[in-house]
Design a protein around this motif. Structure first.
Motif, PDB file in Angstrom:
ATOM      1  N   THR A  63      17.347  28.486  34.891  1.00 54.59           N
ATOM      2  CA  THR A  63      17.952  27.284  35.471  1.00 54.59           C
ATOM      3  C   THR A  63      17.439  26.056  34.723  1.00 54.59           C
ATOM      4  O   THR A  63      16.232  25.907  34.521  1.00 54.59           O
ATOM      5  CB  THR A  63      17.596  27.170  36.966  1.00 54.59           C
ATOM      6  OG1 THR A  63      18.102  28.321  37.639  1.00 54.59           O
ATOM      7  CG2 THR A  63      18.215  25.922  37.578  1.00 54.59           C
ATOM      8  N   ASP A  64      18.347  25.214  34.287  1.00 57.59           N
ATOM      9  CA  ASP A  64      18.050  24.021  33.490  1.00 57.59           C
ATOM     10  C   ASP A  64      17.628  24.355  32.065  1.00 57.59           C
ATOM     11  O   ASP A  64      17.124  23.486  31.345  1.00 57.59           O
ATOM     12  CB  ASP A  64      16.980  23.141  34.155  1.00 57.59           C
ATOM     13  CG  ASP A  64      17.507  22.417  35.383  1.00 57.59           C
ATOM     14  OD1 ASP A  64      18.732  22.185  35.446  1.00 57.59           O
ATOM     15  OD2 ASP A  64      16.703  22.069  36.276  1.00 57.59           O
TER      16      ASP A  64
ATOM     17  N   PHE B 267      20.287  22.271  30.562  1.00 56.49           N
ATOM     18  CA  PHE B 267      20.425  20.926  31.126  1.00 56.49           C
ATOM     19  C   PHE B 267      19.187  20.060  30.900  1.00 56.49           C
ATOM     20  O   PHE B 267      19.309  18.846  30.703  1.00 56.49           O
ATOM     21  CB  PHE B 267      20.728  21.026  32.623  1.00 56.49           C
ATOM     22  CG  PHE B 267      21.123  19.722  33.246  1.00 56.49           C
ATOM     23  CD1 PHE B 267      22.319  19.114  32.918  1.00 56.49           C
ATOM     24  CD2 PHE B 267      20.284  19.090  34.166  1.00 56.49           C
ATOM     25  CE1 PHE B 267      22.694  17.895  33.493  1.00 56.49           C
ATOM     26  CE2 PHE B 267      20.641  17.881  34.741  1.00 56.49           C
ATOM     27  CZ  PHE B 267      21.851  17.282  34.407  1.00 56.49           C
ATOM     28  N   ARG B 268      17.996  20.641  30.917  1.00 53.01           N
ATOM     29  CA  ARG B 268      16.760  19.870  30.734  1.00 53.01           C
ATOM     30  C   ARG B 268      16.209  19.949  29.316  1.00 53.01           C
ATOM     31  O   ARG B 268      15.098  19.498  29.059  1.00 53.01           O
ATOM     32  CB  ARG B 268      15.691  20.352  31.718  1.00 53.01           C
ATOM     33  CG  ARG B 268      16.060  20.194  33.187  1.00 53.01           C
ATOM     34  CD  ARG B 268      16.174  18.748  33.596  1.00 53.01           C
ATOM     35  NE  ARG B 268      16.493  18.606  35.019  1.00 53.01           N
ATOM     36  CZ  ARG B 268      16.824  17.462  35.594  1.00 53.01           C
ATOM     37  NH1 ARG B 268      16.888  16.359  34.867  1.00 53.01           N
ATOM     38  NH2 ARG B 268      17.114  17.416  36.886  1.00 53.01           N
TER      39      ARG B 268
ATOM     40  N   LYS C 246      21.255  20.362  25.347  1.00 58.01           N
ATOM     41  CA  LYS C 246      22.001  19.946  26.537  1.00 58.01           C
ATOM     42  C   LYS C 246      23.468  19.688  26.189  1.00 58.01           C
ATOM     43  O   LYS C 246      23.785  19.009  25.215  1.00 58.01           O
ATOM     44  CB  LYS C 246      21.390  18.670  27.117  1.00 58.01           C
ATOM     45  CG  LYS C 246      22.081  18.167  28.378  1.00 58.01           C
ATOM     46  CD  LYS C 246      21.381  16.923  28.925  1.00 58.01           C
ATOM     47  CE  LYS C 246      22.057  16.409  30.182  1.00 58.01           C
ATOM     48  NZ  LYS C 246      21.352  15.213  30.713  1.00 58.01           N
TER      49      LYS C 246
ATOM     50  N   LYS D 262      26.087  19.302  34.952  1.00 57.80           N
ATOM     51  CA  LYS D 262      25.335  20.494  35.354  1.00 57.80           C
ATOM     52  C   LYS D 262      26.226  21.729  35.350  1.00 57.80           C
ATOM     53  O   LYS D 262      25.798  22.826  34.964  1.00 57.80           O
ATOM     54  CB  LYS D 262      24.720  20.297  36.743  1.00 57.80           C
ATOM     55  CG  LYS D 262      23.445  19.480  36.740  1.00 57.80           C
ATOM     56  CD  LYS D 262      22.857  19.393  38.146  1.00 57.80           C
ATOM     57  CE  LYS D 262      21.602  18.531  38.157  1.00 57.80           C
ATOM     58  NZ  LYS D 262      21.028  18.409  39.518  1.00 57.80           N
TER      59      LYS D 262
ATOM     60  N   ARG E 273      25.169  24.982  33.434  1.00 55.47           N
ATOM     61  CA  ARG E 273      24.931  26.222  34.198  1.00 55.47           C
ATOM     62  C   ARG E 273      25.778  27.359  33.643  1.00 55.47           C
ATOM     63  O   ARG E 273      25.339  28.511  33.572  1.00 55.47           O
ATOM     64  CB  ARG E 273      25.259  26.008  35.673  1.00 55.47           C
ATOM     65  CG  ARG E 273      24.322  25.077  36.402  1.00 55.47           C
ATOM     66  CD  ARG E 273      22.929  25.706  36.614  1.00 55.47           C
ATOM     67  NE  ARG E 273      22.096  24.787  37.368  1.00 55.47           N
ATOM     68  CZ  ARG E 273      21.299  23.880  36.806  1.00 55.47           C
ATOM     69  NH1 ARG E 273      21.223  23.789  35.482  1.00 55.47           N
ATOM     70  NH2 ARG E 273      20.566  23.067  37.554  1.00 55.47           N
TER      71      ARG E 273
END
Length: 237
Positions: free
Chosen positions: A61-62, A65-66, A71, A99, A103
């Motif tokens: 998770t992420d 995104f992080r 990203k 997101k 994801r």
């Protein structure tokens, strides 16, 4: 004619081996002899290390995104959607839209490891020599050439299913409808599945390249004796 071709081929092979032997001859003599099999095995270890340390992170998770290196942002032609929403105080909605894209990529990358493992198993001594003595991203290039089409075909349906699973259609419809309601904006109606698939692939190869750079440039990143011995050849090329 066949005999002539065989002789030419043998000359090419011997010339290639001679180049590597010259590199081997320049190394400090430690009593250890690296065989062709050792060199190929060392390159397999390096690629396995990159897959294990970097690609696995992307499935979390992420993981996308992080990670600012990979990203996934909106396509260039839709960046105005993101900016328009943030300009009117809807930054949270814009973040939710991003997101969803990231994801989906995180879900898709879980399909990558078996494909990479098969590609790594197939490395020959000739592949290993070209990678070892090639440019700093030669290992990444090798994996890209041998896995990109198969990964694309694996990623795309997973990303499509991921969009459905998290209600991406509704999220994007809400986001774009709100954007289209802003005065003086042109309506947009994007299909993002192919875009996110391509971006997910870029992210995977970017992170493999990160680990390749580490192994090539830092002795401390070479986690086994074999890696240290094999990449000493590169250090002395």
């Amino acid at each position: 004619m066949k005999r002539k071709f065989t002789a030419i081929f043998a000359l090419i092979v011997l010339t290639s081996c001679a180049e590597l032997q010259q590199v081997l001859g320049d190394l400090p003599q430690s009593g250890d002899i690296l065989t062709n099999a050792d060199i190929a095995s060392g390159l397999r270890q390096a690629l396995d290390q990159g897959i294990d340390k970097q690609v696995t992170k992307l499935t979390e998770t992420d993981g996308f995104f992080r990670n600012e290196l990979v990203k996934i942002l909106l396509p260039e032609e839709l960046r105005k959607v993101d900016k328009g929403l943030r300009d009117i105080g809807l930054g949270n909605l814009a973040d939710e839209g991003l997101k969803v894209l990231n994801r989906a990529a995180e879900d898709a990358v879980k399909e990558a490891t078996p494909i990479f493992v098969n590609a790594v198993k197939d490395i020959t001594f000739a592949d290993a020599k070209n990678i070892l003595l090639g440019p700093d991203n030669a290992a990444t290039q090798y994996l890209t050439q041998r896995t990109e089409t198969e990964l694309y075909n694996k990623f795309k349906p997973v990303i499509n299913n991921s969009f459905s699973k998290v209600g991406a259609d509704q999220i994007w419809a809400n986001l774009i409808n709100k954007y289209n309601a802003i005065p003086f904006t042109a309506s947009v109606n994007p299909d993002l599945t192919d875009y996110v698939t391509q971006e997910a692939l870029k992210g995977v190869y970017t992170m493999i390249a990160v680990e390749e750079q580490e192994i090539r440039n830092k002795v401390s990143a070479r986690g086994t004796d074999l890696l240290r011995k094999v990449f000493a050849l590169q250090d002395n090329k």
